[in-house]
Write an enzyme that holds these catalytic residues in place. Structure first.
Site, short mmCIF file in Angstrom:
data_model
loop_
_atom_site.label_atom_id
_atom_site.label_comp_id
_atom_site.label_asym_id
_atom_site.label_seq_id
_atom_site.Cartn_x
_atom_site.Cartn_y
_atom_site.Cartn_z
N CYS A 64 -8.52 3.11 9.30
CA CYS A 64 -8.95 2.66 8.89
C CYS A 64 -8.00 1.64 8.17
CB CYS A 64 -9.96 4.29 8.17
SG CYS A 64 -11.16 3.39 7.23
N CYS A 81 -10.11 9.73 2.25
CA CYS A 81 -9.27 11.25 3.12
C CYS A 81 -7.70 10.51 2.98
CB CYS A 81 -9.08 9.98 4.77
SG CYS A 81 -10.46 10.01 5.80
N CYS A 114 -17.82 4.12 7.67
CA CYS A 114 -16.52 4.52 6.92
C CYS A 114 -16.18 5.83 8.44
CB CYS A 114 -16.86 5.79 5.92
SG CYS A 114 -15.87 6.95 5.85
N GLN A 126 -23.76 22.55 5.41
CA GLN A 126 -22.69 22.54 5.43
C GLN A 126 -22.24 21.22 6.12
OE1 GLN A 126 -19.74 23.90 5.84
NE2 GLN A 126 -19.84 26.39 4.96
N TYR A 186 -23.24 33.91 -1.90
CA TYR A 186 -23.05 33.28 -2.08
C TYR A 186 -23.90 31.44 -0.51
CZ TYR A 186 -19.57 34.19 -5.51
OH TYR A 186 -18.62 35.47 -5.91
N GLU A 191 -27.64 33.84 -3.45
CA GLU A 191 -27.52 32.12 -3.89
C GLU A 191 -28.43 31.28 -5.53
OE1 GLU A 191 -25.91 29.81 -2.75
OE2 GLU A 191 -26.91 28.47 -4.43
N ASP A 233 -18.79 33.49 0.45
CA ASP A 233 -18.69 31.64 1.05
C ASP A 233 -18.33 31.46 -0.37
OD1 ASP A 233 -17.95 30.08 2.13
OD2 ASP A 233 -19.70 30.09 3.11
N CYS A 248 -13.21 27.80 0.72
CA CYS A 248 -13.36 26.27 1.18
C CYS A 248 -12.14 25.71 0.45
CB CYS A 248 -13.83 25.34 0.52
SG CYS A 248 -15.00 25.23 -0.40
#
Ligand code: SAH
Length: 453
Positions: free
Chosen positions: A74, A83, A162, A286, A315, A336, A384, A411
């Site tokens: 990139c 990134c 990108c 996602q 979640y 949620e 999650d 995550c």
């Protein structure tokens, strides 16, 4: 260290990588973090910030290169904050991510007997993002610019493309930027807190290829929208929904609470492994769909369903995991906090004909107590949460509910590791699998299986 000063130049060997992907060099035992330096490399660096316990260095020269160093493809990589790992070979990125999980769970957390699998990676780790949130600004000539932020700043880099976004998003980004000039659209200025257009969000369905464009505006009047949309849809017929989201606050939060549909449907449809989903502008979905299928299949395997189980999907977002499991469960209860996402989850249950599902809007930590009071006895609980992890009250109630298995997707493995210690009061941490949802960045996703002792 007292004697070290800004701008001093040193040579040294990189001994490790931090979770941010920075090389670690020691001066005596004092650590210096050097972005873009890789383990094993002999480098020269300049101190740019000296703190009490560590310093930050700027990489000046590499004398011996790591065998894992690759040329970042990139052209914006040196400046952009998106990134962090493009200079590291992809296989090495996967190993680095697994090592982070090993450090957190084996070294720090002392879950030494828990196997940590290889990171599940992508065949082609590019163009994977199905959602771009592109800030809009102006250059010195007042022309509109679109792209991502510089590292640690809110300066927009005007970009042509990108490489981690879907190509259709890149095409639309360039087109919308030209249309903003053509139609003389007012652009929001973060500093002066004036102007109309703040962000453009583009979502594309992985299987369906349906596109949603969201214009986030400071104020309601957007008179050029109609003409712009006509041109956009002519050029990209996959556009099935254009939404205006109104955000009149002056915070960093991207979207406001109010949305209206300017063109087409209120949501787009997508499909993961033949389960269909409707996704509206404010719902979480996602980012990397092909890896999501691998993540969910791993979670499904850990859940070990036989068709008899009561499953909680906590979640749950738009209900993706729960609906993925509904066919192999007796009943799925989802919770949620975002109302629009729960509306999507209910629609998605209908769409797929799963009448063995119940979706509730609220905080997981309070709804789980309601379920307990109602006498719901789960066999498997999917967890999650967002980056901050679970509320302790939630985990305590979960321990009381005492399901056979807990499958915890995260995550942010560092909050997952914290939460794992509470679950360890009643559960054994059986296995962890890292899944690379965000190639070229330092983000790590993990799925962990806990079994009742
Ligand atoms: N399981 C979903 C979504 C995971 S993202 C999927 O795989 O797509 C985490 C979700 O948790 C988001 O949708 C967010 O809105 C929701 N959330 C955040 N805090 C919450 C809370 N306290 N209770 C319930 N949901 C919450």
């Amino acid at each position: 260290m007292e004697t070290l000063k800004k701008n001093q130049v040193f040579k040294g060997q990189v001994v490790d990588l931090t979770h941010e992907g920075h090389g670690v060099v020691k001066i005596d035992r004092y650590p210096v973090f050097v972005p873009k330096a890789l383990t094993g490399e002999e480098i020269e660096f300049k101190l740019i910030k000296v703190n009490k316990n560590f310093a930050i260095g700027k990489l000046l020269e590499i004398f011996t290169e790591s065998k894992d160093r690759v040329e970042p493809p990139c052209v914006y990589y040196d400046k952009c904050g998106g990134c962090q790992l493009q200079h590291l070979d992809y296989q090495a990125q996967l190993e680095m991510k697994r090592n982070q999980v090993v450090n957190l769970f084996h070294r720090k957390g002392k879950f030494t007997s828990t196997p940590i699998n290889e990171t599940i990676g992508m065949m082609n780790p590019w163009n994977y993002r199905n959602k771009s949130q592109i800030p809009v600004g102006q250059n010195n000539d007042d022309a509109p610019i679109m792209g991502f932020y510089r590292q640690r700043s809110h300066d927009i880099i005007d970009m042509e493309e990108c490489l981690i976004q879907d190509s259709i998003q890149n095409q639309l980004m360039r087109m919308i930027r030209a249309l903003l000039t053509e139609h003389n659209v007012s652009i929001y200025d973060e500093k002066r807190k004036e102007g109309l257009l703040r962000h453009v969000i583009i979502r594309v369905g992985y299987t369906s290829r349906e596109v949603m464009v969201v214009f986030v505006t400071n104020g309601k009047k957007f008179k050029q929208a109609k003409a712009m949309i006509k041109q956009m849809v002519e050029a990209v017929p996959n556009i099935k929904s254009v939404i205006q989201n109104i955000n009149e606050t002056h915070s960093n939060v991207i979207m406001g609470k109010k949305s209206k549909t300017l063109y087409g449907k209120d949501e787009i449809t997508d499909e993961l492994d033949s389960v269909e989903f409707e996704i509206s502008d404010q719902s979480f979905y996602q980012i990397n769909a092909s890896q999501t299928v691998k993540l969910y299949n791993n979670a499904l395997e850990y859940a070990g369903l036989t068709g008899e189980e009561t499953v909680l999907d906590t979640y749950c977002g738009i209900g993706t995991i729960g609906l993925y499991m509904a066919e192999q469960a007796k009943h799925v209860y989802g919770v949620e906090v975002v109302p629009a996402a729960i509306e999507d989850a209910k629609k998605n249950a209908k769409l797929n004909g799963y009448d063995n599902t119940t979706f509730v809007c609220g905080k997981a930590e309070s709804v789980i107590m309601d379920w307990k009071q109602q006498g719901i006895q789960p066999d498997v609980v999917m967890v999650d949460p967002p980056r901050k992890g679970c509320d302790e009250q939630f985990l305590r109630t979960l321990l009381e509910l005492n399901p056979k298995r807990i499958v915890y997707i995260s995550c942010n493995p560092s909050t997952q590791q914290r939460d794992a210690h509470i679950l360890a009061e009643g559960y054994e941490l059986k296995e962890i699998t890292p899944v690379d949802m965000f190639p070229q960045t330092t983000h790590i996703e993990t799925v962990a299986l806990f079994e009742r002792k």
